[in-house]
Motif scaffolding. Structure first.
Motif, short mmCIF file in Angstrom:
data_model
loop_
_atom_site.label_atom_id
_atom_site.label_comp_id
_atom_site.label_asym_id
_atom_site.label_seq_id
_atom_site.Cartn_x
_atom_site.Cartn_y
_atom_site.Cartn_z
N GLY A 319 -13.63 -15.67 2.60
CA GLY A 319 -14.18 -16.99 3.22
C GLY A 319 -15.33 -16.42 4.23
O GLY A 319 -15.08 -15.31 5.03
N ASP A 320 -16.26 -17.17 4.60
CA ASP A 320 -17.25 -17.07 5.65
C ASP A 320 -17.81 -15.72 5.48
O ASP A 320 -18.34 -15.24 6.42
N GLY A 321 -18.17 -15.42 4.23
CA GLY A 321 -19.03 -14.09 4.12
C GLY A 321 -17.95 -12.68 4.06
O GLY A 321 -18.65 -11.62 4.17
N ARG A 322 -16.65 -13.06 4.54
CA ARG A 322 -15.92 -11.71 4.38
C ARG A 322 -14.52 -11.88 3.58
O ARG A 322 -14.35 -13.05 3.20
N ALA A 323 -13.89 -10.81 3.38
CA ALA A 323 -12.67 -10.92 2.56
C ALA A 323 -11.76 -9.92 3.31
O ALA A 323 -12.15 -8.83 3.51
N VAL A 324 -10.42 -10.05 2.83
CA VAL A 324 -9.33 -8.95 3.38
C VAL A 324 -8.77 -8.56 1.86
O VAL A 324 -8.23 -9.55 1.09
N VAL A 325 -8.48 -7.42 2.13
CA VAL A 325 -7.59 -6.84 0.90
C VAL A 325 -6.26 -5.92 1.58
O VAL A 325 -6.81 -5.24 2.36
N MET A 326 -5.40 -5.98 0.91
CA MET A 326 -4.12 -5.18 1.27
C MET A 326 -3.72 -4.36 -0.02
O MET A 326 -3.82 -4.86 -1.22
N GLN A 327 -3.37 -3.06 0.58
CA GLN A 327 -2.96 -2.30 -0.58
C GLN A 327 -1.59 -1.74 -0.21
O GLN A 327 -1.21 -1.16 0.98
N LYS A 328 -0.78 -1.24 -1.15
CA LYS A 328 0.66 -0.59 -1.01
C LYS A 328 0.23 0.55 -1.97
O LYS A 328 -0.28 0.54 -3.11
N ILE A 329 0.73 1.92 -1.43
CA ILE A 329 0.59 3.16 -2.07
C ILE A 329 1.92 3.56 -2.21
O ILE A 329 2.72 3.81 -1.07
N PHE A 330 2.53 3.97 -3.51
CA PHE A 330 3.79 4.24 -3.41
C PHE A 330 3.78 5.71 -4.25
O PHE A 330 2.79 6.14 -4.75
N SER A 331 4.91 6.45 -3.90
CA SER A 331 4.94 7.88 -4.75
C SER A 331 5.68 7.26 -6.08
O SER A 331 5.99 6.39 -6.33
N LYS A 332 5.36 8.38 -6.96
CA LYS A 332 6.13 8.22 -8.19
C LYS A 332 7.54 7.88 -8.23
O LYS A 332 7.97 7.35 -9.26
N ASP A 333 8.17 8.33 -7.32
CA ASP A 333 9.54 7.96 -7.00
C ASP A 333 10.07 6.79 -6.79
O ASP A 333 11.05 6.14 -6.58
N GLY A 334 8.86 5.75 -6.41
CA GLY A 334 9.06 4.32 -5.76
C GLY A 334 9.10 4.56 -4.27
O GLY A 334 9.21 3.46 -3.78
N THR A 335 8.94 5.55 -3.44
CA THR A 335 8.91 5.40 -2.08
C THR A 335 7.41 4.72 -1.52
O THR A 335 6.48 5.14 -2.13
N LEU A 336 7.64 3.74 -0.76
CA LEU A 336 6.50 3.26 -0.14
C LEU A 336 5.90 4.10 0.90
O LEU A 336 6.40 4.26 2.05
N LEU A 337 4.72 4.92 0.34
CA LEU A 337 4.17 5.57 1.36
C LEU A 337 3.34 5.12 2.58
O LEU A 337 3.44 5.63 3.63
N ALA A 338 2.66 3.99 2.06
CA ALA A 338 1.72 3.29 3.08
C ALA A 338 1.34 2.20 2.83
O ALA A 338 1.25 1.51 1.56
N THR A 339 0.64 1.42 3.89
CA THR A 339 0.22 0.10 3.73
C THR A 339 -1.14 0.08 4.21
O THR A 339 -1.23 0.63 5.26
N CYS A 340 -2.10 -0.33 3.68
CA CYS A 340 -3.33 -0.52 3.98
C CYS A 340 -4.00 -1.89 3.95
O CYS A 340 -3.78 -2.68 3.17
N VAL A 341 -4.84 -2.06 4.96
CA VAL A 341 -5.80 -3.39 4.94
C VAL A 341 -7.03 -2.97 5.20
O VAL A 341 -7.43 -2.18 6.13
N GLN A 342 -7.93 -3.91 4.73
CA GLN A 342 -9.34 -3.67 4.82
C GLN A 342 -10.01 -4.99 5.03
O GLN A 342 -9.76 -6.05 4.05
N GLU A 343 -11.05 -5.18 5.74
CA GLU A 343 -12.02 -6.43 5.89
C GLU A 343 -13.37 -6.13 5.47
O GLU A 343 -13.88 -5.00 5.93
N GLY A 344 -13.82 -6.76 4.51
CA GLY A 344 -15.45 -6.39 4.28
C GLY A 344 -16.29 -7.58 4.20
O GLY A 344 -15.86 -8.75 4.22
N LEU A 345 -17.52 -7.15 4.24
CA LEU A 345 -18.55 -8.14 4.12
C LEU A 345 -18.92 -8.42 2.77
O LEU A 345 -19.25 -7.43 2.00
N VAL A 346 -18.77 -9.58 2.34
CA VAL A 346 -18.89 -9.84 0.76
C VAL A 346 -20.12 -11.05 0.70
O VAL A 346 -19.72 -12.02 1.20
#
Length: 360
Positions: A319-346
């Motif tokens: 909204g308001d010309g911006r957007a937020v995206v969240m990302q989870k990155i898992f290893s192949k054995d199912g371990t949650l390695l990282a969580t990422c957040v990004q906001e961008g102008l859209v």
């Protein structure tokens, strides 16, 4: 500063390293002062982008910062801001400030500069490895006798109810147009594609660095930081079904067949659907720019970026010309390695104003 991509002559690529290690190589410039680094090779400028690939700047800042902490300190978070579009024709100077060195945590700020202007800044926090020796192992430990609080998200499951499985090690199904970068990936799959609510949709893609990373754990962490920016804010185009190419969707049939074939391939590979013709009449992206980027490394010692990892993305808000995206990155054995957040102008492309004859 000379108008060339690097301050020093770029070294030849080291065949003993993975391609991503050569891409992210930084060189210390002690002659200019303490904790100043520069890119060893020309950074990638994606076609049609305003500047160089943001993931490369994030990862090179991390590479520089990691060179200033003790070897038993591991990155656990990066908080980044994209300030100006970086040029691929100018060298980058990475200025690392040693903000704090404690017994358990260390903090660094890094500014990436071109021609004296800060194009990117990040604050990076490191934790001593021994302080996470009893970190999460998958089950909750909040009952009696627990010594740590622990839980983690599980690897997503497929339609059959089983955890998603990585591609085979000899995977080679990428189209030619996608096969040139330092990372390899599968076709992006959309979860809940038919939902009327964009926030219910998720994208999933398996990714890994090409070749074998030989630079140890720091190189794996830098590689994860690099790929964390791939397709990130672009998730908005997929869940909202927005046209992203630099021509109108209804002009596609008028273009030469090689161009149409490339667009069809990209459209399908990025999870937009099988037929780009379905995009006629859909809104089009006018501008999409990353504003900030955060990475939380949950299990840094388990990151193996040259093995398959699953990236799952979703957006809780736009909204308001911006957007937020969240990302989870898992290893192949199912371990949650990282969580990422990004906001961008859209910003969407605005319709051309009606042309009216000028009055005499």
């Amino acid at each position: 500063m000379a108008d060339r991509p690097t301050l020093l002559r770029p070294p030849p690529d080291d065949p003993k390293k993975a391609p991503i290690e050569n891409v992210l190589d930084v060189t210390e410039l002690a002659v200019l002062g303490p904790n100043i680094f520069t890119n060893a090779r020309k950074p990638w400028h994606p076609p049609g982008a305003r500047g160089i690939f943001g993931g490369a700047v994030i990862a090179m800042c991390l590479a520089a910062a990691q060179r200033t902490v003790a070897s038993d300190f591991l990155v656990h978070s990066c908080h980044c801001y994209f300030l100006l579009a970086g040029s691929s024709e100018l060298p980058i100077l990475f200025h690392v400030e040693q903000v704090r060195d404690g017994r358990s945590f260390a903090t660094r700020t890094v500014q990436a500069r071109q021609r004296g202007r800060c194009i990117f800044t990040t604050t990076i926090s490191f934790v001593r490895d021994s302080s996470s020796a009893t970190s999460s192992s998958g089950s909750s430990s909040s009952g009696g006798g627990a010594t740590v609080v622990s839980h983690t998200s599980e690897l997503p499951r497929g339609e059959d109810g089983n955890p998603l499985q990585p591609p085979p090690d000899d995977f080679a199904d990428e189209p030619e147009v996608m096969a040139g970068g330092p990372f390899q990936g599968t076709k992006i799959e959309m979860v809940n594609r038919e939902s009327a609510k964009p926030g219910d949709k998720k994208t999933q893609q398996w990714i890994r660095a090409r070749g074998k990373i030989t630079g140890g754990l720091p190189a794996h962490l830098e590689a994860l930081a690099y790929v964390s920016d791939s397709y990130f804010i672009g998730t908005i185009t997929r869940i909202h079904k927005l046209w992203r190419f630099p021509f109108r969707a209804d002009d596609l049939d008028r273009l030469p067949e090689p161009v149409r074939a490339k667009v069809r391939t990209l459209h399908q590979w990025e999870g937009m659907g099988e037929d780009p013709g379905e995009m006629v009449g859909r809104p089009a992206i006018g501008m999409m720019v990353s504003l900030d980027h955060t990475i939380y490394f949950h299990e840094p010692t388990k990151v193996r970026a040259d093995e398959w990892m699953l990236a799952e993305m979703e957006s809780p808000w736009a909204g308001d010309g911006r957007a937020v995206v969240m990302q989870k990155i898992f290893s192949k054995d199912g371990t949650l390695l990282a969580t990422c957040v990004q906001e961008g102008l859209v910003r969407l492309q605005q319709p051309a104003p009606d042309r009216k004859e000028a009055k005499l």
